[in-house]
Enzyme design. Structure first.
Site, short mmCIF file in Angstrom:
data_model
loop_
_atom_site.label_atom_id
_atom_site.label_comp_id
_atom_site.label_asym_id
_atom_site.label_seq_id
_atom_site.Cartn_x
_atom_site.Cartn_y
_atom_site.Cartn_z
N HIS A 49 0.81 -1.22 0.00
CA HIS A 49 0.00 0.00 0.00
C HIS A 49 0.85 1.27 0.00
CE1 HIS A 49 0.39 -0.14 4.53
NE2 HIS A 49 0.45 1.17 4.36
N ASP A 96 0.15 -7.68 1.68
CA ASP A 96 0.53 -6.27 1.64
C ASP A 96 2.05 -6.10 1.62
OD1 ASP A 96 0.14 -3.57 1.47
OD2 ASP A 96 -0.28 -3.26 3.59
N SER A 138 4.67 2.51 7.86
CA SER A 138 4.27 1.37 7.03
C SER A 138 5.43 0.90 6.16
CB SER A 138 3.10 1.76 6.13
OG SER A 138 1.93 1.97 6.87
#
Length: 468
Positions: free
Chosen positions: A103, A133, A206
């Site tokens: 992402h 992911d 992230s």
């Protein structure tokens, strides 16, 4: 001897106490791993919106304002614009392979990597896996890059110290420490195996690494649970034992290649185990076997898969992950329980990505008129027209649930109008009389429940209902 035993006990107590004491400092560890942690900046071109802007009277003083600064909700005569996003990542090899979250880079036109030293390099995308992911990038460098290695996430224990490193909120390199709060968390994915930590993780973290005290990556920081978008001490890192396998496949093939067995399965609950006469609630219960590797190997609906390739299967999630990790095209052994007896079958695994690409969509689920009542359900023999309407394979026999007593066990266990009962006691049913006979047999055998095979929109599952 007594003195020796006392000394041994003292050493053990000191060791246990040391394990509970926080490190004096994380500085040495942070200094050692930081050169391999990177900031990631992506640039994406966003097409101009096509909706008209607000109507402003010609000559109005607002006309100049909107011409200069843009309409708040419309295209404002502007062309495509550039959007930037920030994230983190880490280098896993001296030749420039970098791991991050999918992402972070999804849809990006350009990916720029900033190293701890301040050096910047452009990266190219090698491959992604949206299911976990994870994304793999590559940069070209004139000199070997500092890198970190994956550790064994299965060895991480609740309470172990961990270090999260990344680029939170675009503020640049940052370190936070905490402990492993929980293991084996599931969020939404089939292959989820998250480490939960209270180390501060925020937006921008992230894709960054979660380190153990040996400087090994045991997780990729992926998500937080927060009502306000900031860290409240509940962060999730995808376990390294999942990530490392994905990375290996992305590096070799540019995409994932997961094993595929070709069965529909459900967990063996205690009531299902009792209805089937099983000693314990474990394994994966096969509800359907469409065309595929399992069908070719002789797997049948109603089988309970208890072991895969020599390893015991605890539940459906365990089986799915073990099959996914297995090599495509590789023969594997399945141990199944069928009619109370154990059988060993050999199956050659297919590739899940190819199977998913050819799966047909499920049909709609309409209701039909009521006929007879049994076990809290109003049932009717399925007709030719209903087979098509309910998404059932041609020739399917069974009983359509047209209504339920909302106080019944059937309703509590999720049965709804439109469901079709195709088996009872692992025998096919084509009429109300068939179902009644199976219920009577279960009672005579002293069973407390009967196992029904239910199809909903063509998808099967087993449900155990009480016959007492």
């Amino acid at each position: 001897m007594a003195a020796l035993m006392a000394l041994s006990l003292l050493v053990a107590q000191v060791g246990q106490a040391a394990a509970r004491v926080a490190p004096d400092s994380f500085a040495d560890l942070a200094e050692r791993v930081s050169p391999a942690v990177v900031n990631i900046t992506t640039t994406t071109t966003i097409e101009a919106p096509t909706e008209p802007g607000p109507l402003v009277p010609r000559g109005s003083p607002f006309e100049d304002f909107f011409r200069d600064f843009g309409f708040p909700n419309g295209p404002q005569n502007r062309g495509p614009r550039r959007s930037n996003a920030l994230g983190s990542g880490f280098v896993i090899s001296e030749d420039g392979y970098i791991v991050t979250n999918n992402h972070v880079i999804e849809g990006a036109d350009e990916i720029s990597i900033e190293f701890f030293s301040g050096k910047r390099l452009d990266a190219k995308l090698i491959g992604t896996d949206p299911k976990t992911d994870i994304a793999l990038l590559k940069v070209e460098s004139d000199e070997p890059l500092p890198y970190v290695s994956f550790g064994n996430s299965d060895l991480a224990r609740v309470g172990d110290w961990v270090l999260a490193v990344g680029n939170p909120l675009g503020q640049g390199f940052s370190v936070s420490a905490g402990i492993v709060s929980a293991r084996n968390r599931e969020l939404s994915g089939t292959y989820d195996d998250f480490i939960q930590t209270d180390a501060a993780i925020n937006r921008g973290n992230s894709g960054g690494p979660l380190f153990n005290m040996d400087g090994q990556v045991i997780g990729v920081n992926t998500a937080i649970l927060s009502p306000n978008g900031g860290s409240i001490g509940i962060g999730f890192s995808m376990a390294s034992n999942v990530v490392s396998k994905v990375v290996e496949q992305l590096k070799e093939f540019g995409q994932t290649r997961r094993g595929w067995l070709g069965v529909r399965i459900q967990d063996v609950t205690p009531d299902v185990a009792e209805a089937m006469g099983l000693e314990r609630a474990a394994g994966a219960l096969v509800t359907d076997v469409p065309d595929g590797p399992a069908k070719d190997a002789g797997v049948m609906a109603g089988d309970v898969i208890t072991a895969f390739d020599g390893v015991e299967v605890r539940d459906t999630r365990d089986l799915v992950r073990r099959v996914a990790d297995a090599e495509v095209g590789k023969p594997a052994t399945l141990v199944v329980l069928r009619d109370g007896k154990s059988q060993t079958l050999t199956v050659t695994l297919g590739r899940r990505e190819e199977a998913e690409a050819t799966e047909a969509p499920a049909a709609a689920n309409p209701a039909v008129p009521s006929k007879k009542e049994l076990l809290g359900m109003t049932l009717q023999v399925v007709t030719d027209d209903q087979r098509a309407e309910l998404g059932l394979p041609p020739g399917t026999e069974g009983l359509v649930v047209v209504d339920l007593d909302e106080t019944s066990e059937a309703y509590e266990k999720g049965l709804r109008p439109g469901d079709v009962v195709t088996e009872a006691g692992q025998q096919k049913v084509a009429s109300i009389a068939d179902l009644q006979a199976r219920v009577d047999e279960a009672r005579e055998a002293g069973r407390k429940s009967i196992l029904l095979l239910i199809r909903r929109a063509g998808e099967p599952r087993f449900v155990a209902l009480s016959v007492e």
